[in-house]
Design a protein around this motif. Sequence first.
Motif, PDB file in Angstrom:
ATOM      1  N   THR A  84      57.693   6.371  -3.427  1.00  0.00           N
ATOM      2  CA  THR A  84      58.808   5.979  -2.571  1.00  0.00           C
ATOM      3  C   THR A  84      58.650   6.627  -1.202  1.00  0.00           C
ATOM      4  N   LEU A  85      59.241   5.994  -0.200  1.00  0.00           N
ATOM      5  CA  LEU A  85      59.267   6.570   1.142  1.00  0.00           C
ATOM      6  C   LEU A  85      60.622   7.187   1.457  1.00  0.00           C
ATOM      7  N   GLY A  86      61.571   7.113   0.527  1.00  0.00           N
ATOM      8  CA  GLY A  86      62.845   7.792   0.691  1.00  0.00           C
ATOM      9  C   GLY A  86      63.933   6.993   1.380  1.00  0.00           C
ATOM     10  N   LEU A  87      65.148   7.446   1.163  1.00  0.00           N
ATOM     11  CA  LEU A  87      66.343   6.773   1.667  1.00  0.00           C
ATOM     12  C   LEU A  87      66.507   6.909   3.178  1.00  0.00           C
ATOM     13  N   GLY A  88      66.003   7.991   3.754  1.00  0.00           N
ATOM     14  CA  GLY A  88      66.108   8.181   5.197  1.00  0.00           C
ATOM     15  C   GLY A  88      65.458   7.042   5.967  1.00  0.00           C
ATOM     16  N   LEU A  89      64.345   6.554   5.464  1.00  0.00           N
ATOM     17  CA  LEU A  89      63.664   5.439   6.123  1.00  0.00           C
ATOM     18  C   LEU A  89      64.498   4.160   6.018  1.00  0.00           C
ATOM     19  N   ASP A  90      65.111   3.926   4.856  1.00  0.00           N
ATOM     20  CA  ASP A  90      66.004   2.765   4.704  1.00  0.00           C
ATOM     21  C   ASP A  90      67.120   2.814   5.747  1.00  0.00           C
ATOM     22  N   LYS A  91      67.696   3.997   5.919  1.00  0.00           N
ATOM     23  CA  LYS A  91      68.793   4.147   6.884  1.00  0.00           C
ATOM     24  C   LYS A  91      68.303   3.924   8.312  1.00  0.00           C
ATOM     25  N   THR A  92      67.132   4.434   8.623  1.00  0.00           N
ATOM     26  CA  THR A  92      66.561   4.238   9.964  1.00  0.00           C
ATOM     27  C   THR A  92      66.342   2.753  10.237  1.00  0.00           C
ATOM     28  N   ILE A  93      65.745   2.052   9.280  1.00  0.00           N
ATOM     29  CA  ILE A  93      65.479   0.618   9.452  1.00  0.00           C
ATOM     30  C   ILE A  93      66.784  -0.155   9.587  1.00  0.00           C
ATOM     31  N   ALA A  94      67.780   0.160   8.752  1.00  0.00           N
ATOM     32  CA  ALA A  94      69.074  -0.536   8.816  1.00  0.00           C
ATOM     33  C   ALA A  94      69.730  -0.339  10.182  1.00  0.00           C
ATOM     34  N   GLN A 150      60.892  -2.920 -14.794  1.00  0.00           N
ATOM     35  CA  GLN A 150      61.116  -1.781 -13.889  1.00  0.00           C
ATOM     36  C   GLN A 150      61.963  -0.721 -14.578  1.00  0.00           C
ATOM     37  N   THR A 151      62.899  -1.141 -15.427  1.00  0.00           N
ATOM     38  CA  THR A 151      63.779  -0.174 -16.098  1.00  0.00           C
ATOM     39  C   THR A 151      62.973   0.769 -16.994  1.00  0.00           C
ATOM     40  N   ASP A 152      61.878   0.268 -17.576  1.00  0.00           N
ATOM     41  CA  ASP A 152      61.018   1.124 -18.397  1.00  0.00           C
ATOM     42  C   ASP A 152      60.339   2.195 -17.537  1.00  0.00           C
ATOM     43  N   PHE A 153      59.843   1.786 -16.368  1.00  0.00           N
ATOM     44  CA  PHE A 153      59.225   2.743 -15.455  1.00  0.00           C
ATOM     45  C   PHE A 153      60.249   3.781 -14.996  1.00  0.00           C
ATOM     46  N   MET A 154      61.444   3.305 -14.666  1.00  0.00           N
ATOM     47  CA  MET A 154      62.511   4.216 -14.228  1.00  0.00           C
ATOM     48  C   MET A 154      62.749   5.309 -15.265  1.00  0.00           C
ATOM     49  N   ARG A 155      62.864   4.890 -16.525  1.00  0.00           N
ATOM     50  CA  ARG A 155      63.161   5.838 -17.595  1.00  0.00           C
ATOM     51  C   ARG A 155      61.979   6.758 -17.879  1.00  0.00           C
ATOM     52  N   LEU A 156      60.790   6.188 -18.071  1.00  0.00           N
ATOM     53  CA  LEU A 156      59.635   6.997 -18.466  1.00  0.00           C
ATOM     54  C   LEU A 156      59.193   7.955 -17.366  1.00  0.00           C
ATOM     55  N   LEU A 157      59.354   7.562 -16.112  1.00  0.00           N
ATOM     56  CA  LEU A 157      58.954   8.422 -14.997  1.00  0.00           C
ATOM     57  C   LEU A 157      60.112   9.283 -14.484  1.00  0.00           C
ATOM     58  N   LYS A 162      63.452  12.644 -10.298  1.00  0.00           N
ATOM     59  CA  LYS A 162      62.242  13.133  -9.630  1.00  0.00           C
ATOM     60  C   LYS A 162      62.022  12.547  -8.240  1.00  0.00           C
ATOM     61  N   LEU A 163      62.492  11.314  -8.022  1.00  0.00           N
ATOM     62  CA  LEU A 163      62.235  10.661  -6.739  1.00  0.00           C
ATOM     63  C   LEU A 163      63.494  10.251  -5.980  1.00  0.00           C
ATOM     64  N   GLY A 164      64.654  10.348  -6.626  1.00  0.00           N
ATOM     65  CA  GLY A 164      65.868   9.875  -5.972  1.00  0.00           C
ATOM     66  C   GLY A 164      65.917   8.360  -5.863  1.00  0.00           C
ATOM     67  N   VAL A 165      65.320   7.674  -6.838  1.00  0.00           N
ATOM     68  CA  VAL A 165      65.247   6.211  -6.854  1.00  0.00           C
ATOM     69  C   VAL A 165      66.190   5.675  -7.916  1.00  0.00           C
ATOM     70  N   PHE A 166      66.861   4.589  -7.570  1.00  0.00           N
ATOM     71  CA  PHE A 166      67.788   3.946  -8.497  1.00  0.00           C
ATOM     72  C   PHE A 166      67.514   2.457  -8.530  1.00  0.00           C
ATOM     73  N   ILE A 167      67.962   1.820  -9.600  1.00  0.00           N
ATOM     74  CA  ILE A 167      67.682   0.401  -9.792  1.00  0.00           C
ATOM     75  C   ILE A 167      68.997  -0.361  -9.906  1.00  0.00           C
ATOM     76  N   GLY A 168      69.028  -1.551  -9.308  1.00  0.00           N
ATOM     77  CA  GLY A 168      70.218  -2.386  -9.347  1.00  0.00           C
ATOM     78  C   GLY A 168      70.156  -3.402 -10.470  1.00  0.00           C
ATOM     79  N   MET A 173      64.841  -1.861  -6.492  1.00  0.00           N
ATOM     80  CA  MET A 173      65.044  -0.418  -6.410  1.00  0.00           C
ATOM     81  C   MET A 173      65.531   0.009  -5.031  1.00  0.00           C
ATOM     82  N   THR A 174      66.258   1.110  -5.032  1.00  0.00           N
ATOM     83  CA  THR A 174      66.698   1.782  -3.822  1.00  0.00           C
ATOM     84  C   THR A 174      66.183   3.210  -3.927  1.00  0.00           C
ATOM     85  N   PRO A 175      65.514   3.699  -2.889  1.00  0.00           N
ATOM     86  CA  PRO A 175      65.160   3.137  -1.597  1.00  0.00           C
ATOM     87  C   PRO A 175      64.285   1.883  -1.733  1.00  0.00           C
TER      88      PRO A 175
END
Length: 193
Positions: A84-94, A150-157, A162-168, A173-175
Amino acid sequence: MKIDRAETLRYLGFRGQELSAADERNLARAEELCLSAATPRTVWIRYDFDCENMSPVGSGVVFRGNAIRRHLAGCRAVYLIAATLGLGLDKTIAGLMRTEPAVGVMTDSAAVSLIESVLDDLCADLAKRENGGLTRRFSCGYADFPLEQQTDFMRLLDMGRKLGVFIGADYLMTPQKTVTAVIGVREGEEKKS
């Protein structure tokens, strides 16, 4: 980790046309903003792999789809990876999309190039661990490999912690500049990583 200008231009839809001086300035600024706002992070886990059942051993997960079955044929192990590149980049782009849309679009494209570079670096490190023998990365949503896995990756990783990533609910995913993938390990074979 770097931004590949040619890749950024490809994502922007440029097909060899000359850039104006203003486009050059905006693109340079977009790359600078992208690099300063990004907080790249990665995570990976290695599993033995049951090729017949298409399952990372002990994970409780079964990969679905003919494309992933072909991709992992003959693999003895797999790496599940995320970057991930993080939420800060999402906010900058927005923010840029509201105030400077051209720079916002360019920053978004630069971010795609940057996340690919982060993934390339991670894959190169994993290839060194395995002395080659890795398949290319293959992500949920490619061909008939279901996006909902993706939900399997979210859970297993443990990506939330660890990354601050969430899934809708739509399995996105967010970021936004977050990628998951599986890489196969083949015994005694030199494969492109």
